[in-house]
Enzyme design. Structure first.
Site, short mmCIF file in Angstrom:
data_model
loop_
_atom_site.label_atom_id
_atom_site.label_comp_id
_atom_site.label_asym_id
_atom_site.label_seq_id
_atom_site.Cartn_x
_atom_site.Cartn_y
_atom_site.Cartn_z
CB CYS A 2 -62.81 -49.35 -85.41
SG CYS A 2 -63.91 -48.19 -84.62
NE ARG A 27 -56.85 -51.90 -84.95
CZ ARG A 27 -56.06 -50.89 -85.25
NH1 ARG A 27 -54.78 -50.95 -84.94
NH2 ARG A 27 -56.51 -49.82 -85.87
CD1 TRP A 74 -63.30 -48.80 -77.56
CD2 TRP A 74 -62.73 -46.86 -78.52
NE1 TRP A 74 -62.87 -47.95 -76.57
CE2 TRP A 74 -62.51 -46.75 -77.13
CE3 TRP A 74 -62.42 -45.76 -79.32
CZ2 TRP A 74 -62.03 -45.60 -76.53
CZ3 TRP A 74 -61.94 -44.62 -78.72
CH2 TRP A 74 -61.75 -44.54 -77.34
CG ASN A 100 -59.76 -47.32 -87.48
OD1 ASN A 100 -60.25 -46.82 -86.47
ND2 ASN A 100 -58.47 -47.52 -87.64
N GLY A 101 -61.79 -44.57 -87.86
CA GLY A 101 -61.41 -43.15 -87.89
C GLY A 101 -62.62 -42.28 -87.64
CD GLU A 463 -47.52 -46.94 -66.46
OE1 GLU A 463 -47.94 -45.87 -66.92
OE2 GLU A 463 -47.85 -48.05 -66.92
CE LYS A 467 -50.95 -49.86 -66.96
NZ LYS A 467 -50.08 -49.08 -67.77
CD GLU A 470 -54.65 -48.24 -68.53
OE1 GLU A 470 -54.72 -48.15 -69.75
OE2 GLU A 470 -53.59 -48.56 -67.95
CG HIS A 486 -47.90 -28.32 -50.71
ND1 HIS A 486 -47.67 -27.15 -50.03
CD2 HIS A 486 -46.69 -28.92 -50.84
CE1 HIS A 486 -46.38 -27.03 -49.77
NE2 HIS A 486 -45.75 -28.09 -50.26
CE LYS A 581 -51.33 -52.46 -76.18
NZ LYS A 581 -50.90 -52.18 -74.80
C1 F6R Z 1 -51.93 -47.36 -70.46
C2 F6R Z 1 -52.09 -47.37 -71.89
C3 F6R Z 1 -52.31 -46.07 -72.60
C4 F6R Z 1 -51.21 -45.93 -73.65
C5 F6R Z 1 -51.44 -44.65 -74.48
C6 F6R Z 1 -50.34 -44.44 -75.49
O1 F6R Z 1 -51.83 -48.65 -69.96
O2 F6R Z 1 -52.03 -48.38 -72.50
O3 F6R Z 1 -52.29 -45.00 -71.71
O4 F6R Z 1 -49.99 -45.90 -73.01
O5 F6R Z 1 -52.67 -44.73 -75.14
O6 F6R Z 1 -50.25 -45.49 -76.38
P1 F6R Z 1 -48.97 -45.68 -77.30
O7 F6R Z 1 -47.82 -45.94 -76.41
O8 F6R Z 1 -49.32 -46.82 -78.18
O9 F6R Z 1 -48.81 -44.38 -78.05
#
Ligand code: F6R
Length: 586
Positions: A2, A27, A74, A100-101, A463, A467, A470, A486, A581
């Protein structure tokens, strides 16, 4: 997560709040709301959707008043509904709050307040703050004391802003970000400087356990015990203002495209810190490296590189797992914490645990004003500018660039990171998107995709899977090449696609053999390589570079593929469903 924002000043609050919320939408974004005060009355408008949708429907920005609070939600407690959106008024409507929290003890506080006649209209934990504050204010008739009483009862972590019927704003910070902006004609309180950067670059970063009261007299900051606290005003970097998409259709595409520059800039302003970190790592007894999501994948790359080239062992730990195995971190160790935002609750918890056993924290972080930066003894800034798209792209390659710079120093130059060369190679991959766009069309109907890589390419496979998940909502899994036989081989048939990360290095032949085994089961193969092969149904060419450096460039085509597959599937690449984010809750 949030976003909260508050404004107190000479201007009309609502349009300022709506603009601030739009900038912080990255966010968290399932619902939106604004409350303003006029003539000792609080009005609230809120609804489900994006800021622009809710604003178009409810005309939030036309609300009157020079004081107001706003929120993008959120969902954590309670469904995504209009009633659960913030601001939440107290039962009497004389106070409204944005939060927020998470309030851990909201259940007991709520039933206590219900017994006293307070009525709750939402399923959220947040609404308890509004009613508790109202209860305390009705007892003591003083805003500062009511705030102190309220925070003394709350358990959990929070930042909240409360607006009182007389137009006074009050706020509290406890393990969630809250920043005060000081403008010429008004004050702001916001989760992120982006909430007010267009109006002022003067900011006060509140510490945990601090309260703010903003009224006609001015701004007053106290600790939770009510003792006044003095703060320096920090000048916020103007680069934060650069959060527009420009000519790009999405932030994600803009951020992918910025990588030829950001791999050069990474760590550039932290050269001394890189030297110091290298020195500390060379002399450390135990090294752990932690992060979440993409940042954890970067940590995995560090483990491979430091072991292979510098003979230094670093144990990667997923941040959210540290709480469940705190003894993993030996006392007096080094914990390298990797985070784009520097606000991920899991990372901060891991750091907290490590500090308790007297470990030293070294941070690789993008947001230099973040909680992680504050908690660390050495900080290397990624220096890649704000990343707004929820999926991490340029921050990942910035993290890798820094990890390579550290490796180069750790092994006394046994590998050389030629950032210009890397930048040119990335630019070459980004030159023409047409082939990747065509492949993305084929991914529209599929439900499973696997990504294979060996050695240091396995973290890149992980990774890549992140991507694709997501951005496209396709089930995606990264597999260490040798693990195929395996188990995962059982999944291979003509319905699946497999991406093979196969640069021409020491993993090449083994990975090509895996590709042939998969192809024999009918799956379609996408090869990411500098060398063509008849086994690939699609070959995405990457430039040949020094073999130690492939991870820095091989992720780029997969970022693009995930982006274009999202477009094909008509999902929003900047704001994937259910994600935020910065994940500032556990
Ligand atoms: C993937 C992504 C999340 C962040 C994770 C950590 O695309 O954005 O998996 O990498 O939430 O976030 P930070 O790096 O901000 O601690």
């Amino acid at each position: 997560m949030c976003s909260i924002i508050g404004y107190y000043g000479d201007g009309l609050a609502a349009p300022i709040l709506v603009k601030g919320l739009k900038r912080m939408e990255y966010r968290g974004y399932d619902s939106v709301g604004v409350a303003t005060e006029t003539g000792n009355e609080i009005s609230v408008k809120k609804g489900v959707g994006k800021v622009s949708e809710v604003n178009n429907a409810l005309h939030l920005d036309a609300m009157l008043g020079n004081v107001g609070i706003g929120h993008t939600r959120w969902a954590t407690h309670g469904n995504v509904t209009d009633a659960n959106a913030h601001p939440h008024p107290s039962s009497s409507g004389k106070i409204a709050i944005v939060h927020n929290g998470i309030i851990d003890n909201y259940g007991e506080l709520k039933s206590d307040l219900e017994k006293r006649g307070y009525v709750f209209k939402s399923q959220t934990d947040s609404e308890v703050i509004a009613n508790l504050l109202q209860f305390n204010f009705d007892e003591v008739h003083d805003i500062k004391s009511a705030m102190m009483r309220t925070v003394s009862k709350l358990k959990g972590h929070y930042a909240f802003v409360a607006m009182f019927q007389n137009g006074t704003l009050a706020a509290a910070r406890y393990h969630e970000p809250l920043i005060v902006g000081i403008g010429k004609n008004g004050y702001f309180m916001s989760s992120d400087v982006l909430g007010f950067i267009e109006k002022t670059d003067d900011a006060i970063y509140l510490d945990n356990g601090e309260l703010v009261v903003l009224d006609q007299v001015g701004i007053h900051i106290f600790n939770f015990e009510g003792i006044p606290v003095k703060h320096q005003i920090t000048k916020v970097s103007k680069e934060f203002a650069d959060v527009y998409k420009g000519d790009y259709a999405h932030f994600t595409l803009k951020e992918i495209s910025e990588q030829p520059e950001t791999v050069i800039q990474a760590g550039e302003k932290s050269k001394a810190a890189i030297d110091s970190v290298t020195d500390v790592l060379k002399h450390a007894k135990n090294i752990y490296i932690t992060g979440s999501g993409t940042s954890y994948n970067a940590a995995l790359v560090a483990k491979y590189l430091w072991q292979k080239y510098a003979k230094i062992k670093a144990e990667p730990i997923i941040s959210s797992e540290v709480f469940f195995a705190p003894d993993t971190i030996e006392p007096n160790s080094i914990l390298v914490a990797v985070s784009q935002s520097g606000e991920s609750a899991d990372v901060l918890e891991a750091v907290n645990i490590a500090k308790k056993s007297n470990s030293k924290i070294l941070a690789i972080v993008n947001t230099l004003t973040s909680s992680l930066a504050q908690e660390s003894s050495l900080v290397i800034g990624m220096n890649c500018g704000p990343e707004i798209g929820v999926a991490a792209t340029k921050s990942f390659t910035a993290q890798l660039s820094i990890i390579y710079k550290i490796t180069e120093k750790l092994c006394d130059g046994c590998i050389k990171l030629d950032s210009r060369k890397i930048s040119e190679s990335i630019a070459k991959i980004l030159e023409d998107h047409s082939k990747i766009k065509e492949i993305a069309k084929e991914l529209r109907e599929i439900s499973d995709i696997y990504i294979l890589g060996r050695g240091v390419h396995y973290p890149i496979a992980a990774e890549s899977a992140l991507k694709l998940k997501e951005l496209t909502y396709i089930h995606a899994e990264g597999i260490p090449g040798g693990e195929l036989k395996h188990g995962p081989l059982a999944l291979m048939d003509s319905s699946v696609y497999v991406i093979i990360i196969n640069p021409n290095d020491f993993t090449y032949n083994d990975t090509l053999t895996s590709a042939r085994e998969i192809k024999a089961r009918g799956a379609k193969i996408i090869g990411i390589s500098d060398k063509p092969s008849d086994v690939y149904d699609h070959w995405i060419e990457i430039p040949a570079i020094d073999e130690a450096l492939y991870p820095l460039i091989e992720i780029i085509p997969i970022q693009l593929l995930a982006y274009y597959a999202a477009i094909e599937k008509d999902t929003d690449p900047d704001y994937p469903r259910n994600l935020a984010k910065s994940v500032t809750v556990k």
